[in-house]
Every structure is written in C-alpha cells, then in structure tokens.
Write an enzyme that holds these catalytic residues in place. Structure first.
Site, PDB file in Angstrom:
ATOM      1  N   ASP A  32      35.203   0.116  21.626  1.00  0.00           N
ATOM      2  CA  ASP A  32      34.556   0.399  22.897  1.00  0.00           C
ATOM      3  C   ASP A  32      35.010  -0.687  23.879  1.00  0.00           C
ATOM      4  O   ASP A  32      35.546  -1.719  23.489  1.00  0.00           O
ATOM      5  CB  ASP A  32      33.022   0.434  22.743  1.00  0.00           C
ATOM      6  CG  ASP A  32      32.370   1.224  23.879  1.00  0.00           C
ATOM      7  OD1 ASP A  32      33.017   1.418  24.930  1.00  0.00           O
ATOM      8  OD2 ASP A  32      31.200   1.646  23.724  1.00  0.00           O
TER       9      ASP A  32
HETATM   10  C1  BGC Z   1      30.960   3.236  26.783  1.00  0.00           C
HETATM   11  C2  BGC Z   1      31.859   4.269  26.172  1.00  0.00           C
HETATM   12  C3  BGC Z   1      32.903   4.684  27.175  1.00  0.00           C
HETATM   13  C4  BGC Z   1      33.654   3.465  27.629  1.00  0.00           C
HETATM   14  C5  BGC Z   1      34.761   3.747  28.613  1.00  0.00           C
HETATM   15  C6  BGC Z   1      31.712   2.117  27.453  1.00  0.00           C
HETATM   16  O1  BGC Z   1      30.867   1.357  28.231  1.00  0.00           O
HETATM   17  O2  BGC Z   1      30.084   2.728  25.803  1.00  0.00           O
HETATM   18  O3  BGC Z   1      31.119   5.377  25.754  1.00  0.00           O
HETATM   19  O4  BGC Z   1      33.751   5.646  26.621  1.00  0.00           O
HETATM   20  O5  BGC Z   1      32.744   2.585  28.255  1.00  0.00           O
HETATM   21  O6  BGC Z   1      34.260   4.081  29.848  1.00  0.00           O
END
Ligand code: BGC
Length: 755
Positions: free
Chosen positions: A285
C-alpha cells in the site's frame, strides 16, 4: 507538537526519477516475448532475459502517479509519463513493455483528491451496496464496466478488489468493502475482480490482511490467533483470489501479530504464495513499507507510491522514529545495496520481476494496451443504476407505507442535500461522477482532512422523485431550520427524510450515531407526521433512536452516480427492493467485541495518524459480525442477511441433495401480490460452533409463484483450518434456511465429515 508534512519532508526527500519515453507496443520478430502463442511465464522469461539490472529495479519501485497539491517534492509533481492517478511504474520502452498506470479503485475510476482535476467517471454504489445485492453476476458486470472505463482512460491496473471483513461497524472504509462474512465478501469481490480483468486491466485485491480499522492503520498490530484468521479474513481473500484470479495483491498498512503485513513471511510467502500458489505480484500500500531486506525476503514484490514511505519516515522521525527518508526509499537505492551485499538475492529480485511481467502478459495489458477511447456513458449509467437498485435495503415498512401510495399528493422531502445529489465516501476510492461534484464540504478534523472532502453528486433524489411522481407536488426543505421542516411535514401526506453519514479512508467514527443533529431532525419530523420515511446514505450501520417513531427506513448506502434515481425507483415501487444486509446493525456499541476502538485516544501526526505502535486484539477470532452476536446471544438492531420486500416469501420442503458438497433444495414461494426477488440463505453450524453463511441463491418470483431451488454449500465456511489445511470434522451439522440470519424457518441436521 504539530508537524507540517511540507516542512519536514521537503528537505528530506531526494528522489530519483526514472526516465520514460513513449512506449511502442508493436510485436516485432526481434521481440519473441510478443509471441502470443507462448504462455505468460515463458514470455516473461524471454523479456526478463533482455532487461538490465536497472530496468528490473525500476519495475519494483512504484511511484505516486499524480501531483499532490501542497505536498513536498516529489509528490507535488506528476512523474514523467504518468497520466495522473494513484500509481505509476515506468515501463521499458526499448523492449515494448508498457508502464503500469494504476488507478483506484473498486467503485469506479477514482479521480477525487488531487488526482486528475476535471476528470469524471461513472460512480458505482459503495462496495457495501453491491454486496447487499448478493448478486455475483451484478458484481461481475459492475467490474466489467469499471474495467472498461479504466482501460478507456488509459489505466492498466485498477486498485480494486477490497475484501477486508467488517470487524468494526465504525471502520471508515467499510463502505469500500463487502461486509462481515467471508463467503459473501469473497464471492462478490472475486466476481468484481474477474469483471475488471476481462477488460485487460489488472485488478488487485486488498488490503492483505486484517486491515480492520483506520485508527492507527500505519502502526496498529491486528492481533489474532492464526487459525481464526484463516477461517475469517484470510478465507475471504482465499475465495476472492480463487474466483477472481487478481493479478496483484496489495498488502495492508497494519501489522499482523506484530509483523507489518508488507514484510510478513507468514502472509506473503507461507499463505499467499505457498498454500494458495498465487502467481501474481504483491504490491505494498502507499506508504506501507517499513524495510528493505525483511520486506523483499518476506515476499513483497513492489513498493508502491514510494514517496509516501519517505514522507512517513520524515514525519515519524519528528516524533521519534528511527528510519530516515533516504532509508525509506526501500526498493530504490537500499535494495540495490542489499543485492550487492547479498542480503537480498538476485533470485529474489528476478522472482519479483517475473511475477510482474508474467501478470502483465497473462492479463493482456501488453497485448491490449490501455489507451484513450470513448466511453458508453449511458450503458455504464444503467449498470450503476441497477447496482444501486439492487443494493438498497428496506429495513422497516410499517403498514406497507412504501411504495408511496398514489393518494400521496403532497410529498415532503427533507434534509440530506437531497436537492443536490447523493453522498459518497471519502479517500482514495472517491469517484467524481459525471456532472461533477455538486457540493463539497471541508473535512474539519481527523486524518482525512488532509486529502478528502465531503462530496455530493450524481442524480439528485429530489429531482428523480419529482419526475417519478407526476401526480404529486414534491416540496423540499433543507432540514437546517427545524420549524420549517416540521411545518412542511405537518401539511404533507408523506415525508421523506434523507439522512447521511460521511465516512472516509483514514478515520473511523467514534460511535454509531448519525450526527449533525439528524436524529433530532428525524424525531421532530416524525412527531409532526407519523408517515415519515427515512432514507439513509451511510457507509456503515447507524443507531436509530427514532426507529419506533417512523414508518419506514430505507438503507441506500452511498448509492453512486445513479443512486438518486434508484432511490426514487424504490420509493415509488418501480423497483421492488431485494437487498439484504451484508453486515449486522448493532443496537449499540456495547454489543461489539471492542466497545471502544483501540488507539482512538492516542496522539497523532498529520497524514499518518497515530504513530506509536499499539495492538488491536481481535478477541472475537473467526466469530466476526453475526457470529459474534450468536456467540454472545446479543440482539442486534437489524441482523445480517436481513431486508424486506414489497411482497412476502414463504419457505417449505427443505431437503438435502445426495452427494458432495452439501447441497440443499428448498421451495420458495412469493405469497404476496407483486413480483420480487428473495435471497434464500443457507447457514451451517458445526458441532459446538456458531452459524456460518454457507451459500445462498437469488430467487426471482412472480406474484403467487413458487420455485424449488438448490443452494450449494461452500464447505470451507464450516470446516476447520488445521496445519494440514481445511478439515471437516465428522459430526452432526445444523443446517438452516431462510431469508435472514435471524429468520430461518427451515432446519435440519446433516451428518458431514469423514466417517
Ligand atoms: C489506500 C489504498 C489505495 C492507495 C492508492 C492508500 O491510501 O489504502 O487502498 O489503493 O492509497 O491510492
């Protein structure tokens, strides 16, 4: 001490950029990996053979793909070659390998926040709404739709497939997920993933695993017994991965039993790549990596949005953290160094690269490059509308108050900005619907204040309801003025109060209350006119202190671009509601395994929230949601699987069908006077255990019609996970069938398991 992300990190971040040029995708004889007759592994091997070490390293170091206004460099600029969204990984143009253009998420092509100003997309209803349809074919169609939209906007990776189980009904991201049950979540999310990937767009499944609260998500340890984890959250992922075959898995931000998910050998190597033989790649993530060697050796294949790790390191250092931003470029220079020292083997880097390449070939992103193309907006809107219709759950309907009677000539619509649009959830999954955001309100507190706005858009329910009620006069009051609202209610034949609760990635709600004075508004309006219908636009269950005073309650969740129209369809009876709750609505927080959210009182820093490690103990183990309520014998406000219809259904003749797996047949009859759809649910209770949803089927029935249907059980739901894998102990398993977890008129006992 308040810490500004801009000041602290600006000076600390020094980031390399990898040059990228426009890619040429044409198959040339000199590029044997472009031979589509070869399998993905062979093609990946041929391509990898030609790659330099630097090209390999660039492939495992993902960048943030957009410009984040107000953030420190390099987050303030879009990487060269990116089209502007969550992630960008440069390709290898000289070898015809396209870049990875990654966009969020499962509810549509996300374009909120700072992503692509001015871009709009079809917004599906929330994941919870789609889960409420219990319709796998609909989830797949919705996935096909957003996959096609992503492809037509130039994206080849959609950060979709969010499959975290609801362990807390206050979790700010539940709206993105598919509820509290492993089978329902796994099936619905798996189908959505398969749909996305049919458009030659790689889908993730995320956030692996047990990323069950937003409070302290960057530091919290989700502590749980491994067996229980296998039988709950991991089972949801196991099913979703099996059905959807996602190209990538995104690790969660959190720790699991003390180890960060992004560096957990148990999660990544033992379970995912070992037991489940997952051939794709694991991406982190954004800002969820905490080491180079431990992460690489545990099975992380790609750091995503790496500048977020550096930003976090800079901010955490101010609060006593030990990792420097330079070290936090984990899969950049530090990985190169670890390879040189042998702390990470070349074979491991080659495996990371192989997994990415083979997935790109396997899912068609090399052979069918994503590029700007026209979007069939009308067709996509129709899918979004159907998803919203099927996701709406009718919670209460005293005396058949709904659908609205033709005799209701004066309809009052009050509150919820119903004159403007519908509410959507905040954070990375936010989709700005076609037509733009109609109303944006600032977020004043919490982590989400840095990246989210409370946003209303799509079809306005007031307009849709007015158009759908030609014989009536529909009058609106904002609800801001209680006297105005109650006066309007008193002189109307029926009142529809819209109430919403905004939730976002980054923060959990402190409690289950609606907030913003809406409980008082509903109570006052209902006092003025008992014929009050409440329409909820929420990302979670809410408490309903006014429940006994109102006539009807409709849970519309965050219903997406066409949600306003779908709400009108249900209120007027054009659509007979068929949704069933994918999560328990508790009567109060005291019924929950954790009456208070762990970490809620800890100090925070901007952007990343709580920075001191703490633990959330999941004492309920595998008994998540309704299973916890069964274990504690607590009576919820509304049970899992519950939802009313404008008609009635009756069940008879439960029988088991010989053979394996356990299959039952049951006769379902529509005993009312309207066509409707029943979701017939099968629960199996192992000896000494709690009931588990083991299967279900949707049964469309005309008025008076009766059908005998079969429900096939998923044995893992009532099996045990042992060191040897799934095992079904022999014994008498209670089986029960009906229209909700708390209304199961037919019961029997089945002898299952090895003799
Ligand atoms: C989130 C993810 C997301 C990623 C990219 C993160 O803050 O937890 O679900 O895909 O950001 O935007």
């Amino acid at each position: 001490m308040p810490i500004s992300p801009r000041k602290t990190a600006a000076s600390l971040l020094v980031l390399a950029t990898v040059a990228s040029a426009s890619a040429s995708y044409a198959a040339e004889p000199a590029r044997p990996w472009m031979n589509t007759k070869l399998g993905p592994d062979e093609r990946a091997r041929l391509l990898q053979h030609e790659m330099t070490q630097d090209e390999k390293l660039a492939l495992v170091r993902g960048k943030f793909g957009a410009a984040f206004a107000g953030a420190p460099p390099p987050l303030d600029k879009m990487p060269e070659g990116a089209i502007g969204s969550a992630g960008y990984v440069s390709g290898v143009p000289r070898l015809g390998l396209p870049a990875l253009q990654e966009s969020d998420a499962g509810l549509g092509v996300a374009n909120g926040g700072h992503m692509r100003p001015g871009d709009e997309a079809t917004a599906l209803p929330s994941g919870l709404a789609t889960a409420s349809s219990w319709n796998p074919a609909l989830a797949r169609e919705a996935g096909v739709m957003i996959g096609a939209e992503a492809h037509a906007k130039g994206f080849n990776v959609l950060l979709a497939g969010a499959a975290n189980l609801t362990r807390d009904p206050r979790n700010g991201r539940n709206f993105e997920y598919a509820g509290e049950d492993p089978l329902l979540s796994g099936v619905m999310v798996g189908e959505a993933i398969a749909g996305v990937q049919s458009a030659h767009v790689i889908s993730t499944t995320k956030h692996f695993a047990i990323n069950a609260q937003e409070t302290g998500r960057n530091v919290v340890s989700s502590d749980i017994d491994e067996k229980a984890l296998r039988e709950s959250d991991l089972l949801a992922f196991e099913i979703a991965i099996q059905r959807g075959q996602p190209g990538a898995v995104m690790s969660g931000y959190n720790r699991v039993n003390g180890t960060y998910a992004s560096e957990s050998p148990y999660l990544l190597s033992q379970v995912l790549k070992g037991d489940w033989r997952f051939p794709g790649w694991v991406m982190s993530d954004w800002g969820g990596v905490h080491s180079t060697v431990a992460a690489a050796n545990a099975g992380l294949d790609q750091q995503s949005g790496q500048a977020f790790d550096q930003l976090r390191a800079g901010i955490f250092m101010q609060a006593g953290g030990k990792t420097t931003p330079a070290e936090a470029d984990f899969f950049g220079a530090p990985l190169k160094e670890a390879l040189a020292k042998g702390a990470v083997s070349q074979a491991r880097l080659d495996d990371m690269v192989h997994r990415i390449l083979r997935t790109m070939f396997d899912k068609g992103v090399v052979d069918h490059p994503a590029a700007s193309a026209p979007i069939d907006r009308a067709a996509h809107a129709a899918i979004a509308r159907r998803a919203a219709q099927e996701g709406i759950v009718l919670l209460k309907n005293d005396g058949g108050m709904l659908p609205l009677a033709a005799s209701a000539k004066r309809i009052a619509v009050i509150g919820g900005h119903a004159d403007v649009g519908v509410l959507s959830g905040g954070g990375s999954s936010q989709v700005v619907p076609y037509g733009g955001a109609k109303l944006e309100l600032p977020v004043t507190k919490g982590v989400a204040a840095a990246f989210s706005k409370i946003s209303y858009g799509g079809v306005a329910p007031l307009k849709a309801l007015t158009e759908a009620s030609p014989g009536a006069s529909v009058t609106f009051a904002s609800g801001q003025d209680l006297a105005e609202a109650t006066a309007l209610a008193a002189k109307s034949d029926v009142v529809i109060v819209f109430a919403g609760k905004w939730q976002s990635e980054g923060d959990d709600s402190a409690d289950l209350s609606l907030g913003d004075g809406q409980d008082a508004l509903i109570a006052a309006v209902a006092k003025a006119n008992r014929k009050t219908v409440v329409v909820l636009e929420t990302g979670n269950p809410v408490a309903m202190p006014w429940l006994d005073e109102v006539g009807a309650v409709v849970e519309a969740w965050y219903p997406g671009s066409e949600g306003g129209a779908a709400i009108a369809d249900v209120l007027t009876g054009k659509v007979n509601p068929s949704g069933k709750l994918p999560m328990t609505f508790p009567a109060s927080e005291t019924q929950l395994p954790r009456p208070k959210i762990d970490g809620a009182d800890m100090p925070t820093v901007p952007f990343f929230g709580v920075f001191q490690p703490f633990s959330a103990r999941y004492v309920e183990g595998a008994d998540v949601g309704y299973r916890w309520f069964a274990r504690t014998k607590a009576k919820p406000l509304f049970p899992f699987g519950y939802g009313l219809s404008y008609t009635r259904f009756a069940y008879a003749k439960l029988a088991t069908v010989p053979g394996k797996p356990l299959t039952v047949s049951v006769a379902v009859a529509n005993t009312g006077s309207r066509a409707g759809v029943e979701i017939a649910q099968l629960y199996v209770t192992p000896p000494g255990g709690t009931p588990r949803l083991a299967g279900w089927t949707r049964v469309p029935l005309k008025a008076g019609e009766r059908k005998t249907v079969r429900i096939v059980a998923e044995p893992r739901t009532y099996s045990e996970h042992t060191e040897k894998g799934w095992s079904l102990a022999s014994g008498g398993y209670a089986i029960a069938v009906g229209g909700s977890s708390a209304d199961l008129p037919l019961t029997a006992t089945a002898r299952l398991g090895a003799r």
